[in-house]
Design an enzyme around this catalytic site. Structure first.
Site, PDB file in Angstrom:
ATOM      1  N   PRO A  19       0.834  -1.197   0.000  1.00  0.00           N
ATOM      2  CG  PRO A  19      -0.619  -1.518   1.768  1.00  0.00           C
ATOM      3  CD  PRO A  19       0.684  -1.991   1.223  1.00  0.00           C
ATOM      4  CG  MET A  20       3.452   2.580  -1.882  1.00  0.00           C
ATOM      5  SD  MET A  20       4.613   2.596  -3.274  1.00  0.00           S
ATOM      6  CE  MET A  20       3.725   1.557  -4.447  1.00  0.00           C
ATOM      7  CB  ALA A  21      -0.317   7.573   1.124  1.00  0.00           C
ATOM      8  CD  GLN A  73      -1.129  -1.409   5.250  1.00  0.00           C
ATOM      9  OE1 GLN A  73      -0.974  -0.218   4.997  1.00  0.00           O
ATOM     10  NE2 GLN A  73      -0.117  -2.271   5.273  1.00  0.00           N
ATOM     11  CB  CYS A 104       3.147   3.921   8.669  1.00  0.00           C
ATOM     12  SG  CYS A 104       3.167   5.627   8.088  1.00  0.00           S
ATOM     13  CE  LYS A 144       4.856  -3.637   3.640  1.00  0.00           C
ATOM     14  NZ  LYS A 144       5.564  -2.438   4.113  1.00  0.00           N
ATOM     15  CG  ASN A 207       8.474  -4.043   1.732  1.00  0.00           C
ATOM     16  OD1 ASN A 207       8.099  -3.161   2.501  1.00  0.00           O
ATOM     17  ND2 ASN A 207       8.628  -3.815   0.443  1.00  0.00           N
ATOM     18  N   GLY A 208      11.606  -4.466   0.780  1.00  0.00           N
ATOM     19  CA  GLY A 208      12.732  -3.545   0.882  1.00  0.00           C
ATOM     20  C   GLY A 208      13.749  -3.749  -0.216  1.00  0.00           C
ATOM     21  NE  ARG A 232      11.417   2.999  -1.305  1.00  0.00           N
ATOM     22  CZ  ARG A 232      12.744   3.082  -1.256  1.00  0.00           C
ATOM     23  NH1 ARG A 232      13.348   4.192  -1.645  1.00  0.00           N
ATOM     24  NH2 ARG A 232      13.472   2.079  -0.823  1.00  0.00           N
TER      25      ARG A 232
END
Length: 372
Positions: A19-21, A73, A104, A144, A207-208, A232
């Site tokens: 999820p990305m705002a 999420q 976050c 997460k 993740n990353g 990203r």
């Protein structure tokens, strides 16, 4: 790779869109879904806003008719509020999968004890996951999180064990601390530690720093994780999911798009945003994507600047026509993209670090906001 199972949902390609705002709305998810199979999560939703039916939330929890499984999420700090939010999701059939955000690092979230700050409070974290899993019933409930608040306050192993014991269907780890934000390099060895620490039947997702299909394969090989979460790395690159699908299936990767083909994706993305948001908001929302799509390509600064200021499809078409459409995809475009920033102090509620066993919900924690 074996298929990834999240509760009853089988994912042939073990890939999740993070999820990305302001990014992972239905138009962007559609572009990604058309490229390859996976689990595509909507923007982070505030539990209290969902419970109180905040007007702005309805648009954020929208899914396309053909979107399955529908993944949502939630963010929250109060076990009861999160429980009621999950109950609404189940009762009104709003989603097929619920994820809880404990990763976050944004100050407006951590200063109230939320996001990456919350797992430090082990008992509060336990209560939230337990309440949410109970409320979810047949829906898979996942979490997460990050490594911890900073190098002196590492929480992921305790949090992972607690989440698994309380019935989480999977656990995803962004291998950075909150203090790192998005800077530096993700420590994939922590993903391997988490995989060893929780029962084998609970999938662990890494993740990353996944910016190319090769990165995903390398993460799985080095950590033993059951799947990957991509954030990203797919900004301006929805076709990354097609490359990931091919890589995990052992097929040759598709040929990267030329600049002309990228221009076609850009145009369609704007069309989808306009259809979803309306012309004014859709065009405005599209502007931030332009630099991501052009990352690494030889495009003049004037065209780049004007694409970031478009006022409609007509102007977009004029600018896209000025691009060198035969230009091949640049090799150096696979690197980091999106926000990176620098490490910094994590803002926390007063006295937050005093007692990790304290389950008190911070005063004013459940404010309504989106993003993160």
């Amino acid at each position: 790779m074996k298929p990834l199972h999240i509760g009853p949902h089988e994912l042939p390609t073990p890939v999740v869109l993070a999820p990305m705002a302001g990014v992972t709305n239905p138009p962007f998810r559609r572009l990604c879904r058309e490229q390859g199979a996976g689990l595509y999560v909507c923007e982070m939703i505030t539990a209290r806003a969902l419970v109180e039916r905040h007007p702005g939330t309805a648009e954020m929890i929208a899914f396309d008719d053909d979107e399955s499984p529908r993944s949502m999420q939630l963010y929250g700090v109060d076990p009861e509020t999160i429980g009621r939010a999950v109950e609404r999701i189940v009762a009104e059939n709003l989603a097929d999968h619920v994820d809880l955000n404990f990763g976050c690092p944004v100050p407006k979230v951590t200063r109230r004890g939320g996001g990456a700050a919350l797992p430090y409070k082990r008992r509060l974290f336990e209560q939230i996951v337990r309440r949410a899993v109970h409320a979810a019933g047949p829906l898979p409930l996942t979490v997460k999180m990050r490594i911890g608040i900073d190098d002196d306050h590492v929480t992921f192993l305790d949090a992972g064990r607690i989440a698994a014991a309380e019935g989480a269907a999977s656990i995803a780890l962004h291998a950075r601390t909150a203090a790192q934000r998005y800077s530096g390099q993700a420590d994939w060895s922590r993903i391997a530690e988490l995989r060893d620490a929780v029962p084998a039947e609970v999938p662990v997702l890494g993740n990353g720093d996944i910016f190319a299909a090769e990165d995903a394969l390398a993460m799985v090989e080095k950590t033993g994780c059951d799947g990957v979460v991509v954030g990203r790395g797919c900004l301006g690159r929805p076709w990354l999911f097609g490359e990931l699908e091919a890589a995990f299936a052992g097929r040759p990767l598709p040929t990267p798009p030329t600049l002309g083909q990228v221009a076609g994706v850009m145009r369609r993305h704007v069309e989808l945003l306009i259809a979803h948001h309306g012309e004014r908001k859709g065009v405005r929302d599209s502007r931030k994507h332009m630099s991501w799509y052009l990352h690494g390509f030889a495009v003049g600064s004037e065209v780049r600047r004007e694409l970031g200021m478009i006022d409609g499809l007509e102007r977009l078409d004029e600018l896209l026509a000025r691009l060198e459409h035969d230009q091949p995809f640049p090799p150096d475009a696979d690197g980091p993209r999106g926000r990176q920033g620098s490490p910094g102090h994590v803002t926390l509620p007063e006295g937050w670090l005093d007692d990790p066993e304290d389950a008190t919900v911070p005063a004013g924690a459940d404010v309504m906001h989106s993003g993160g």
